[in-house]
Every structure is written in structure tokens, then in C-alpha cells.
Design a protein around this motif. Structure first.
Motif, PDB file in Angstrom:
ATOM      1  N   THR A  64      14.274  50.454  17.304  1.00  0.00           N
ATOM      2  CA  THR A  64      15.543  49.749  17.173  1.00  0.00           C
ATOM      3  C   THR A  64      15.379  48.587  16.204  1.00  0.00           C
ATOM      4  N   GLU A  65      16.476  48.077  15.717  1.00  0.00           N
ATOM      5  CA  GLU A  65      16.422  46.941  14.791  1.00  0.00           C
ATOM      6  C   GLU A  65      15.750  45.733  15.432  1.00  0.00           C
ATOM      7  N   THR A  66      15.973  45.519  16.714  1.00  0.00           N
ATOM      8  CA  THR A  66      15.333  44.385  17.384  1.00  0.00           C
ATOM      9  C   THR A  66      13.832  44.534  17.403  1.00  0.00           C
ATOM     10  N   VAL A  67      13.346  45.732  17.691  1.00  0.00           N
ATOM     11  CA  VAL A  67      11.909  45.963  17.717  1.00  0.00           C
ATOM     12  C   VAL A  67      11.334  45.797  16.312  1.00  0.00           C
ATOM     13  N   ARG A  68      12.028  46.310  15.315  1.00  0.00           N
ATOM     14  CA  ARG A  68      11.547  46.152  13.934  1.00  0.00           C
ATOM     15  C   ARG A  68      11.522  44.684  13.532  1.00  0.00           C
ATOM     16  N   LEU A  69      12.549  43.936  13.943  1.00  0.00           N
ATOM     17  CA  LEU A  69      12.557  42.505  13.666  1.00  0.00           C
ATOM     18  C   LEU A  69      11.366  41.835  14.343  1.00  0.00           C
ATOM     19  N   GLY A  70      11.106  42.199  15.588  1.00  0.00           N
ATOM     20  CA  GLY A  70       9.959  41.652  16.302  1.00  0.00           C
ATOM     21  C   GLY A  70       8.652  41.962  15.593  1.00  0.00           C
ATOM     22  N   GLN A  71       8.523  43.173  15.066  1.00  0.00           N
ATOM     23  CA  GLN A  71       7.319  43.542  14.327  1.00  0.00           C
ATOM     24  C   GLN A  71       7.173  42.690  13.066  1.00  0.00           C
ATOM     25  N   ARG A  72       8.277  42.497  12.346  1.00  0.00           N
ATOM     26  CA  ARG A  72       8.216  41.691  11.116  1.00  0.00           C
ATOM     27  C   ARG A  72       7.851  40.238  11.432  1.00  0.00           C
ATOM     28  N   LEU A  73       8.436  39.707  12.501  1.00  0.00           N
ATOM     29  CA  LEU A  73       8.123  38.334  12.889  1.00  0.00           C
ATOM     30  C   LEU A  73       6.653  38.207  13.282  1.00  0.00           C
ATOM     31  N   LEU A  74       6.158  39.182  14.050  1.00  0.00           N
ATOM     32  CA  LEU A  74       4.749  39.158  14.437  1.00  0.00           C
ATOM     33  C   LEU A  74       3.829  39.276  13.234  1.00  0.00           C
ATOM     34  N   ALA A  75       4.205  40.077  12.252  1.00  0.00           N
ATOM     35  CA  ALA A  75       3.385  40.205  11.046  1.00  0.00           C
ATOM     36  C   ALA A  75       3.284  38.859  10.336  1.00  0.00           C
ATOM     37  N   ARG A  76       4.382  38.133  10.255  1.00  0.00           N
ATOM     38  CA  ARG A  76       4.352  36.813   9.618  1.00  0.00           C
ATOM     39  C   ARG A  76       3.482  35.839  10.422  1.00  0.00           C
ATOM     40  N   ILE A  77       3.600  35.917  11.731  1.00  0.00           N
ATOM     41  CA  ILE A  77       2.800  35.035  12.594  1.00  0.00           C
ATOM     42  C   ILE A  77       1.314  35.365  12.457  1.00  0.00           C
ATOM     43  N   ARG A  78       0.982  36.651  12.428  1.00  0.00           N
ATOM     44  CA  ARG A  78      -0.425  37.063  12.335  1.00  0.00           C
ATOM     45  C   ARG A  78      -1.071  36.587  11.048  1.00  0.00           C
ATOM     46  N   HIS A  79      -0.294  36.426  10.003  1.00  0.00           N
ATOM     47  CA  HIS A  79      -0.848  35.958   8.729  1.00  0.00           C
ATOM     48  C   HIS A  79      -1.213  34.478   8.764  1.00  0.00           C
ATOM     49  N   ARG A  80      -0.952  33.810   9.862  1.00  0.00           N
ATOM     50  CA  ARG A  80      -1.332  32.396  10.000  1.00  0.00           C
ATOM     51  C   ARG A  80      -2.788  32.255  10.393  1.00  0.00           C
ATOM     52  N   GLY A  81      -3.457  33.359  10.631  1.00  0.00           N
ATOM     53  CA  GLY A  81      -4.889  33.309  10.935  1.00  0.00           C
ATOM     54  C   GLY A  81      -5.173  32.810  12.339  1.00  0.00           C
ATOM     55  N   ALA A  82      -6.222  31.999  12.462  1.00  0.00           N
ATOM     56  CA  ALA A  82      -6.705  31.542  13.760  1.00  0.00           C
ATOM     57  C   ALA A  82      -5.647  30.759  14.525  1.00  0.00           C
TER      58      ALA A  82
END
Length: 141
Positions: free
Chosen positions: A35-53
Motif C-alpha cells: 500500500t502507499e502507506t507501507v511504501r511511504l514507511g519504507q522510504r522514510l526508513l531508508a532516509r533514517i537508515r542513511h543517518r548511520g549510527a
């Protein structure tokens, strides 16, 4: 606090992504059936994960939520909320990035619930809200 505004918008899609994909949400590529919500959640998590430690606490909380059983869900969501709040409070650039990634806020509000015996308040509640059998509520004025 500006991080709270972003937090209230990023928590639902991240939680939906974790619920839909479990621990694989941290690495799973977009799925056409998502769903669009799940895809949005994935995109947000990808941005967060790029913050490293600095995002390690959020990743741990997502994994905890993804593997939580029904009795642990509320605590796991609260832990994710706390980790997101900490990260957003300490990282203005990330907060701005996530805010820019969110769909525009709508003027109407909606509320929904998943599961049995849940209470949903779409606005303000000034009265008693009770779930369960055999409750007796007494409200004095």
C-alpha cells in the motif's frame, strides 16, 4: 517542539511498514502489492537508515515492533515513538528531510483502529472511555 509534528506523521507509515514486512522492512525493496502507506514507511526508513549510527535505536525499535506479539505491540510502538522522537530532536536536517517527504496534511482528520475492543477518538474526548467487560464508571463533577 517541531520534532513532535514530524513524529506524529512518520510513526504511522513506519509502523505499517514494520507490521507488513516484519524485520525485512529494513531491507525489502518496494513491492508492487504494498500500500502507499507501507511504501511511504519504507522510504522514510531508508532516509533514517542513511543517518548511520545515530539511527541504530530506531532500527532496533523497528525490529522489535516487527517481531512483537499482540501483548507487546503497544510497548513496541511506544519504544519506536521514543527512538524516533530522540532522533528527530537531535537532527534538524533529518527532521526537515522527512517533513518534505510527507504528503501534505489534510484539513480533515480521521481515526481508525485495528483489533478488537479498541477505542478510537478522532478529535477531543472529555468523557470516560472504557474497554472491557463489567466496567463501572463513575464520573463526579
Amino acid at each position: 517542539m517541531p520534532e513532535i509534528d514530524v513524529l506524529t506523521q512518520v510513526l504511522p507509515p513506519i509502523g505499517a511498514a514494520a507490521a507488513a514486512y516484519g524485520a525485512a522492512v529494513l531491507t525489502k525493496a518496494e513491492d508492487a502489492a504494498a500500500t502507499e502507506t507501507v511504501r511511504l514507511g519504507q522510504r522514510l526508513l531508508a532516509r533514517i537508515r542513511h543517518r548511520g549510527a545515530s539511527a541504530d535505536g530506531v532500527q532496533r525499535a523497528v525490529l522489535t515492533l516487527a517481531t512483537a506479539d499482540a501483548d507487546e505491540l503497544a510497548d513496541a510502538r511506544a519504544a519506536l515513538r521514543l527512538e524516533l522522537r530522540r532522533l528527530l530532536a537531535s537532527d534538524q536536517e533529518l527532521r526537515d528531510d522527512l517533513a518534505a517527504s510527507l504528503p501534505p496534511a489534510t484539513s480533515s482528520s480521521s481515526a481508525s483502529s485495528v483489533g478488537d475492543r479498541n477505542i478510537v477518538v478522532g478529535g477531543d474526548n472529555t468523557g470516560i472511555a472504557t474497554v472491557g467487560d463489567g466496567n463501572i464508571n463513575i464520573q463526579s463533577r
